[in-house]
Scaffold this motif. Structure first.
Motif, PDB file in Angstrom:
ATOM      1  N   LEU A  30       0.835  -1.208   0.000  1.00  0.00           N
ATOM      2  CA  LEU A  30       0.000   0.000   0.000  1.00  0.00           C
ATOM      3  C   LEU A  30       0.867   1.254   0.000  1.00  0.00           C
ATOM      4  O   LEU A  30       0.510   2.257  -0.629  1.00  0.00           O
ATOM      5  CB  LEU A  30      -0.960  -0.018   1.184  1.00  0.00           C
ATOM      6  N   GLY A  68      -7.157  -5.772   0.344  1.00  0.00           N
ATOM      7  CA  GLY A  68      -8.402  -5.072   0.611  1.00  0.00           C
ATOM      8  C   GLY A  68      -9.296  -4.912  -0.596  1.00  0.00           C
ATOM      9  O   GLY A  68     -10.313  -4.230  -0.516  1.00  0.00           O
ATOM     10  N   GLU A  89      -9.960  -0.631  -2.095  1.00  0.00           N
ATOM     11  CA  GLU A  89      -8.906  -0.199  -1.171  1.00  0.00           C
ATOM     12  C   GLU A  89      -7.676   0.277  -1.939  1.00  0.00           C
ATOM     13  O   GLU A  89      -7.093   1.309  -1.619  1.00  0.00           O
ATOM     14  CB  GLU A  89      -8.522  -1.347  -0.231  1.00  0.00           C
ATOM     15  N   LYS A 102      -8.355   3.700  -3.690  1.00  0.00           N
ATOM     16  CA  LYS A 102      -8.419   4.918  -2.870  1.00  0.00           C
ATOM     17  C   LYS A 102      -7.139   5.192  -2.079  1.00  0.00           C
ATOM     18  O   LYS A 102      -7.000   6.287  -1.517  1.00  0.00           O
ATOM     19  CB  LYS A 102      -9.620   4.876  -1.936  1.00  0.00           C
ATOM     20  N   GLU A 103      -6.198   4.266  -2.063  1.00  0.00           N
ATOM     21  CA  GLU A 103      -4.958   4.459  -1.304  1.00  0.00           C
ATOM     22  C   GLU A 103      -4.174   5.665  -1.848  1.00  0.00           C
ATOM     23  O   GLU A 103      -3.620   5.637  -2.935  1.00  0.00           O
ATOM     24  CB  GLU A 103      -4.078   3.200  -1.386  1.00  0.00           C
TER      25      GLU A 103
END
Length: 119
Positions: A26, A82, A86, A89-90
């Motif tokens: 991430l 995720g 996920e 939008k990280e």
């Protein structure tokens, strides 16, 4: 595991053989997004792109680059991180803000004549 700095994360991001844990992957998505924001903010400002179309094109490009990064380049199972939502939008809002700053500053510099300092 110790926390990796941005440069180490970027080095890992471009190594196809990296063994990721969730936070590191991430982080790599986040930092790649920031680089994309700066590059396209500068580009949009220099070519004098304007309006809602510029914003929409940037968002599509940004999401597309990240999607290709994790599906084609690293071929990760997005569910481990995720899901698509996920990963999408990280760092997206942060990169959007950075993109706007660079775009606005460079657009303004290229559109406004230099102010004369003579009196």
């Amino acid at each position: 595991m110790t926390e990796a700095g941005p440069l180490q994360v970027l080095r890992m991001a471009f190594d196809k053989n990296t063994d990721w844990d969730k936070d590191e992957f991430l982080d790599s998505v986040y930092w790649i997004r920031q680089i994309v924001a700066v590059v396209f903010g500068i580009l949009w400002g220099v070519i004098k792109f304007k309006g809602l179309l510029g914003i929409l094109v940037y968002i599509i490009i940004n999401l597309g680059i990240i999607f290709l990064y994790y599906t084609s380049y690293h071929e990760v199972d997005e569910e481990e991180y995720g899901g698509h939502g996920e990963l999408a939008k990280e760092g997206l809002l942060t990169s959007f803000s950075l993109f706007l700053v660079f775009w606005i500053i460079l657009y303004t510099l290229y559109m406004q004549p230099l102010v004369s300092l003579s009196t």
